[in-house]
Design a protein around this motif. Structure first.
Motif, PDB file in Angstrom:
ATOM      1  N   ILE A  56       1.016  -1.258   0.076  1.00  0.00           N
ATOM      2  CA  ILE A  56       0.142  -0.046   0.038  1.00  0.00           C
ATOM      3  C   ILE A  56       0.986   1.165  -0.262  1.00  0.00           C
ATOM      4  N   GLU A  57       0.908   2.366  -1.188  1.00  0.00           N
ATOM      5  CA  GLU A  57       1.278   3.560  -0.590  1.00  0.00           C
ATOM      6  C   GLU A  57       0.443   4.056   0.316  1.00  0.00           C
ATOM      7  N   PRO A  58       1.436   4.819   0.464  1.00  0.00           N
ATOM      8  CA  PRO A  58       1.459   6.015   2.057  1.00  0.00           C
ATOM      9  C   PRO A  58      -0.021   6.849   1.992  1.00  0.00           C
ATOM     10  N   SER A  59      -0.154   7.059   0.493  1.00  0.00           N
ATOM     11  CA  SER A  59      -1.481   7.552   0.437  1.00  0.00           C
ATOM     12  C   SER A  59      -2.683   6.863   0.909  1.00  0.00           C
ATOM     13  N   GLY A  60      -2.519   6.103   0.816  1.00  0.00           N
ATOM     14  CA  GLY A  60      -3.921   4.535   1.106  1.00  0.00           C
ATOM     15  C   GLY A  60      -4.144   3.478  -0.519  1.00  0.00           C
ATOM     16  N   GLU A  61      -3.498   4.027  -1.617  1.00  0.00           N
ATOM     17  CA  GLU A  61      -3.602   3.179  -1.872  1.00  0.00           C
ATOM     18  C   GLU A  61      -2.654   1.897  -2.164  1.00  0.00           C
ATOM     19  N   VAL A  62      -3.591   1.302  -2.738  1.00  0.00           N
ATOM     20  CA  VAL A  62      -3.532  -0.286  -2.708  1.00  0.00           C
ATOM     21  C   VAL A  62      -3.110  -0.664  -4.173  1.00  0.00           C
ATOM     22  N   LEU A  63      -1.612  -1.298  -3.746  1.00  0.00           N
ATOM     23  CA  LEU A  63      -0.974  -1.928  -4.844  1.00  0.00           C
ATOM     24  C   LEU A  63      -1.065  -3.128  -5.265  1.00  0.00           C
ATOM     25  N   ARG A  64      -1.257  -3.561  -4.410  1.00  0.00           N
ATOM     26  CA  ARG A  64      -1.369  -5.771  -4.448  1.00  0.00           C
ATOM     27  C   ARG A  64      -1.716  -6.273  -2.959  1.00  0.00           C
ATOM     28  N   GLY A  65      -2.325  -7.183  -2.832  1.00  0.00           N
ATOM     29  CA  GLY A  65      -2.982  -7.502  -2.378  1.00  0.00           C
ATOM     30  C   GLY A  65      -4.816  -6.801  -1.638  1.00  0.00           C
ATOM     31  N   ASN A  66      -5.568  -7.810  -0.878  1.00  0.00           N
ATOM     32  CA  ASN A  66      -6.608  -7.717  -0.248  1.00  0.00           C
ATOM     33  C   ASN A  66      -6.380  -6.720   0.615  1.00  0.00           C
ATOM     34  N   PRO A  67      -6.888  -5.305   1.280  1.00  0.00           N
ATOM     35  CA  PRO A  67      -6.490  -4.726   2.930  1.00  0.00           C
ATOM     36  C   PRO A  67      -7.442  -4.676   3.600  1.00  0.00           C
ATOM     37  N   GLU A  68      -7.260  -5.397   4.272  1.00  0.00           N
ATOM     38  CA  GLU A  68      -7.897  -4.977   5.621  1.00  0.00           C
ATOM     39  C   GLU A  68      -7.975  -3.590   6.465  1.00  0.00           C
ATOM     40  N   GLU A  69      -8.791  -3.243   7.014  1.00  0.00           N
ATOM     41  CA  GLU A  69      -8.852  -2.118   7.703  1.00  0.00           C
ATOM     42  C   GLU A  69      -7.889  -2.034   9.039  1.00  0.00           C
ATOM     43  N   GLU A  70      -7.986  -2.856   8.996  1.00  0.00           N
ATOM     44  CA  GLU A  70      -6.166  -2.841  10.496  1.00  0.00           C
ATOM     45  C   GLU A  70      -4.821  -2.425   9.741  1.00  0.00           C
ATOM     46  N   ILE A  71      -4.754  -2.621   8.569  1.00  0.00           N
ATOM     47  CA  ILE A  71      -3.537  -1.829   8.277  1.00  0.00           C
ATOM     48  C   ILE A  71      -3.530  -0.106   7.923  1.00  0.00           C
ATOM     49  N   LEU A  72      -4.673  -0.004   7.932  1.00  0.00           N
ATOM     50  CA  LEU A  72      -5.179   2.232   8.316  1.00  0.00           C
ATOM     51  C   LEU A  72      -4.340   2.313   9.401  1.00  0.00           C
ATOM     52  N   VAL A  73      -4.145   1.048  10.658  1.00  0.00           N
ATOM     53  CA  VAL A  73      -3.178   1.647  11.569  1.00  0.00           C
ATOM     54  C   VAL A  73      -1.811   1.838  11.722  1.00  0.00           C
ATOM     55  N   HIS A  74      -1.655   0.618  11.442  1.00  0.00           N
ATOM     56  CA  HIS A  74      -0.540   0.914  10.514  1.00  0.00           C
ATOM     57  C   HIS A  74       0.107   2.048  10.000  1.00  0.00           C
ATOM     58  N   LEU A  75      -0.640   2.505   8.539  1.00  0.00           N
ATOM     59  CA  LEU A  75      -0.621   3.587   7.575  1.00  0.00           C
ATOM     60  C   LEU A  75      -0.249   4.767   8.506  1.00  0.00           C
ATOM     61  N   ASP A  76      -1.317   4.890   9.739  1.00  0.00           N
ATOM     62  CA  ASP A  76      -1.161   6.196  10.567  1.00  0.00           C
ATOM     63  C   ASP A  76      -0.184   6.296  11.270  1.00  0.00           C
ATOM     64  N   ILE A  77       0.521   4.861  11.517  1.00  0.00           N
ATOM     65  CA  ILE A  77       1.731   5.082  12.654  1.00  0.00           C
ATOM     66  C   ILE A  77       2.938   5.186  11.845  1.00  0.00           C
ATOM     67  N   TYR A  78       2.972   5.243   9.908  1.00  0.00           N
ATOM     68  CA  TYR A  78       3.905   5.008   9.656  1.00  0.00           C
ATOM     69  C   TYR A  78       4.267   7.005   9.332  1.00  0.00           C
ATOM     70  N   THR A  79       3.223   7.168   9.366  1.00  0.00           N
ATOM     71  CA  THR A  79       2.559   8.910   9.239  1.00  0.00           C
ATOM     72  C   THR A  79       2.998   9.622   9.688  1.00  0.00           C
ATOM     73  N   HIS A  80       2.905   9.011  11.141  1.00  0.00           N
ATOM     74  CA  HIS A  80       3.136  10.259  12.546  1.00  0.00           C
ATOM     75  C   HIS A  80       4.580   9.592  12.862  1.00  0.00           C
ATOM     76  N   TRP A  81       5.160   8.432  13.112  1.00  0.00           N
ATOM     77  CA  TRP A  81       6.246   8.243  13.132  1.00  0.00           C
ATOM     78  C   TRP A  81       7.938   7.773  12.291  1.00  0.00           C
ATOM     79  N   ASP A  82       7.718   8.828  11.533  1.00  0.00           N
ATOM     80  CA  ASP A  82       9.188   8.649  10.536  1.00  0.00           C
ATOM     81  C   ASP A  82      10.482   7.305  11.012  1.00  0.00           C
TER      82      ASP A  82
END
Length: 184
Positions: A56-82
């Protein structure tokens, strides 16, 4: 399959064939050099393959696979903590049991352990924005978050750093459990 993908799948297999995942529902993600997130989300068995990978890209666009909502928590953390480059969300058996029993793990943390801090959240937030708000001042590389409902969330600068921290934390929880059983 490249080396990063192979290591991610190996880590999921190792967790799901051990006591590091009581229900097998494990999500592991890595921040790639290009900023994308590579993950295996919520797999309950050790038979993960390349088809189970999510990118998944930092914007949330899925490049491959089937996302579940849980990955958005990971994405938020990566966004807040470089500095966070890897995350593991799991339910290690002894640690979850201690959290359910409200055993104070923090006072049992030993010097020299690889993690810097253990934070116990009394109740999980209602949504991911509330989670980020609740942890913004305490979460970082080297911090372990434990809740009774959300399980364990660990962050680090590499996948294997986080994996070994997970092992150490579960081993500590096992020792505390054994200590409470024998009464010493």
């Amino acid at each position: 399959m490249n080396k990063v993908e192979e290591e991610l799948l190996a880590a999921v297999r190792a967790i799901n064939t051990s006591m590091l995942a009581s229900d097998g529902h494990t999500t592991i993600s890595i921040k790639l050099e290009n900023g994308n997130i590579l993950a295996v989300v919520g797999k309950k068995d050790p038979f993960v393959t390349e088809e189970d990978l999510l990118e998944i890209e930092p914007s949330g666009e899925v490049l491959r696979g089937n996302p579940e909502e849980e990955i958005l928590v990971h994405l938020d953390i990566y966004t807040h903590w470089d500095n966070v480059k890897a995350l593991i969300h799991s339910y290690p058996i002894s640690l979850v049991n201690l959290a359910l029993g409200r055993v104070p793990m923090a006072e049992n943390v030993e010097p020299g352990m690889l993690f810097q801090d253990l934070q116990i959240i009394a109740a999980p937030p209602l949504d991911r924005k509330q989670l980020i708000e609740q942890i913004k001042d305490i979460f970082d590389v080297g911090v372990a978050l434990v809740t009774t409902d959300f399980g364990l969330l660990l962050a680090g600068e590499s996948l294997w750093e986080v994996f070994f921290r997970l092992q150490q934390l579960e081993e500590l929880a096992e020792r505390i459990t054994f200590k409470s059983i024998v009464g010493h």
